[in-house]
Design an enzyme around this catalytic site. Sequence first.
Site, mmCIF file in Angstrom:
data_model
loop_
_atom_site.group_PDB
_atom_site.id
_atom_site.type_symbol
_atom_site.label_atom_id
_atom_site.label_comp_id
_atom_site.label_asym_id
_atom_site.label_seq_id
_atom_site.Cartn_x
_atom_site.Cartn_y
_atom_site.Cartn_z
ATOM 1 N N ASN A 13 0.812 -1.109 -0.064
ATOM 2 C CA ASN A 13 -0.002 0.027 -0.018
ATOM 3 C C ASN A 13 1.037 1.202 -0.143
ATOM 4 O O ASN A 13 0.393 2.180 -0.776
ATOM 5 C CB ASN A 13 -1.085 -0.018 1.092
ATOM 6 C CG ASN A 13 -2.092 -0.515 1.081
ATOM 7 O OD1 ASN A 13 -2.822 -0.445 0.278
ATOM 8 N ND2 ASN A 13 -2.175 -2.049 1.646
ATOM 9 N N ARG A 64 4.181 0.752 25.475
ATOM 10 C CA ARG A 64 3.685 1.518 24.342
ATOM 11 C C ARG A 64 4.321 2.839 24.324
ATOM 12 O O ARG A 64 4.647 3.251 23.275
ATOM 13 C CB ARG A 64 2.142 1.295 24.139
ATOM 14 C CG ARG A 64 1.597 -0.085 23.767
ATOM 15 C CD ARG A 64 0.428 -0.075 23.295
ATOM 16 N NE ARG A 64 -0.383 -1.341 23.434
ATOM 17 C CZ ARG A 64 -0.177 -2.183 22.339
ATOM 18 N NH1 ARG A 64 0.683 -1.784 21.218
ATOM 19 N NH2 ARG A 64 -0.474 -3.459 22.427
ATOM 20 N N MET A 89 1.208 -2.782 12.091
ATOM 21 C CA MET A 89 0.578 -3.763 12.936
ATOM 22 C C MET A 89 0.679 -3.304 14.254
ATOM 23 O O MET A 89 0.589 -4.572 15.150
ATOM 24 C CB MET A 89 1.135 -5.124 12.455
ATOM 25 C CG MET A 89 0.912 -5.282 10.964
ATOM 26 S SD MET A 89 -0.792 -5.280 10.413
ATOM 27 C CE MET A 89 -1.397 -6.903 11.029
ATOM 28 N N HIS A 108 -7.708 -0.430 6.362
ATOM 29 C CA HIS A 108 -8.034 -1.766 7.142
ATOM 30 C C HIS A 108 -9.040 -2.802 6.135
ATOM 31 O O HIS A 108 -9.815 -2.486 5.322
ATOM 32 C CB HIS A 108 -9.301 -1.550 8.375
ATOM 33 C CG HIS A 108 -9.625 -2.811 9.242
ATOM 34 N ND1 HIS A 108 -8.790 -3.163 9.983
ATOM 35 C CD2 HIS A 108 -10.702 -3.386 9.041
ATOM 36 C CE1 HIS A 108 -9.583 -4.383 10.492
ATOM 37 N NE2 HIS A 108 -10.726 -4.416 9.834
HETATM 38 C C1 GRF Z 1 -2.533 -6.312 4.233
HETATM 39 O O1 GRF Z 1 -3.201 -7.528 4.811
HETATM 40 C C2 GRF Z 1 -3.512 -5.442 3.975
HETATM 41 O O2 GRF Z 1 -4.965 -5.918 3.663
HETATM 42 C C3 GRF Z 1 -3.555 -4.610 5.296
HETATM 43 O O3 GRF Z 1 -2.111 -4.590 5.816
HETATM 44 C C4 GRF Z 1 -1.519 -5.853 5.101
HETATM 45 C C5 GRF Z 1 -0.299 -5.626 4.561
HETATM 46 O O4 GRF Z 1 -0.271 -4.562 3.632
HETATM 47 N N1 GRF Z 1 -3.810 -3.212 4.893
HETATM 48 P P1 GRF Z 1 1.062 -3.846 2.947
HETATM 49 O O5 GRF Z 1 1.155 -4.724 1.534
HETATM 50 O O6 GRF Z 1 2.224 -3.993 3.938
HETATM 51 O O7 GRF Z 1 0.474 -2.529 2.410
#
Ligand code: GRF
Length: 194
Positions: A13, A64, A89, A108
Amino acid sequence: KRVVILISGGGSNMVRLVESMTGDHPARAVLVVSNDATAAGLDRAALLGVPTAAIDHRPHGRDRAAFEAELLKPILAAEPDILCLAGFMRVLTPAFVERFAGRMLNIHPSLLPKYPGLHTHARAIAAGDGEAGCTVHEVTPVLDDGPILGQARVPVLPDDTPETLAARVLTREHLLYPAVLRRFAEGNRSPLMI
Ligand code: GRF
């Protein structure tokens, strides 16, 4: 507008976002930050000429706030107007989120408000949903909540696995996020449904 993108892994992304910010686009990617120094997305960002930083969350354990104090350093140095979470994440504290209230976006992989949290595709399949998709939303202190800025829908096929559905949704993420970011950078917060 100066955009900082946060990643944790492959950064597909992020790549689409960076590649979209050219020409008369009102925004530019000024930094890509990962919580994992081994994230492949860091190499992809560097290849695209975007500065990178890696702040490992693991030395901070469950603290955190301590991790975020480190994470903030390169982010604030980049003087961002907009933060984009893209496959990031780690859960961010309300204090961190509130620093960027109204100017932090996340993508998301579900049609929010359905399936906040993890394993979204498996949950959609298990529920027998006929469609699934992805959502770009403003980040607020409540996880995967916040005003919806855009959604893309895909069919769930009878023989879908979480992997085949994820691949179909990811393709649409790559279209949705850049389109929503451009509108957001232009001050348009009306939801984009594609
Ligand atoms: C993928 O599962 C996407 O659906 C979610 O984050 C995960 C990794 O995305 N948004 P990316 O390839 O690191 O952008």
